[in-house]
Write a protein that holds these residues in place. Structure first.
Motif: not given
Length: 68
Positions: A1-27
């Motif tokens: 598992m890694q942070a999305l910010s370190t992922a490589k361009s052009g690759e496909r990933y599966t979201i494992k988990w997300m944290l954030g403020n409610q507005k961002v998560m709702d969006f």
């Protein structure tokens, strides 16, 4: 598992988990970016991600809180 910010361009990933403020998560959930769903990293410098329905630009501080 890694942070999305370190992922490589052009690759496909599966979201494992997300944290954030409610507005961002709702969006993200409204646009089908949810835990367990695949996403494509289209461009890493501006952190543009996409799925089969749309593309979204997010800040690196948001990408740091998404694990893939």
């Amino acid at each position: 598992m890694q942070a999305l910010s370190t992922a490589k361009s052009g690759e496909r990933y599966t979201i494992k988990w997300m944290l954030g403020n409610q507005k961002v998560m709702d969006f993200l959930h409204r646009h089908d970016f949810c835990e367990g769903n695949p996403i494509d990293v289209i461009l890493r410098n501006w952190m543009i991600i996409g799925n089969d329905m749309c593309r979204v630009a997010i800040g690196c501080e948001v990408a740091d809180r998404i694990q893939v």
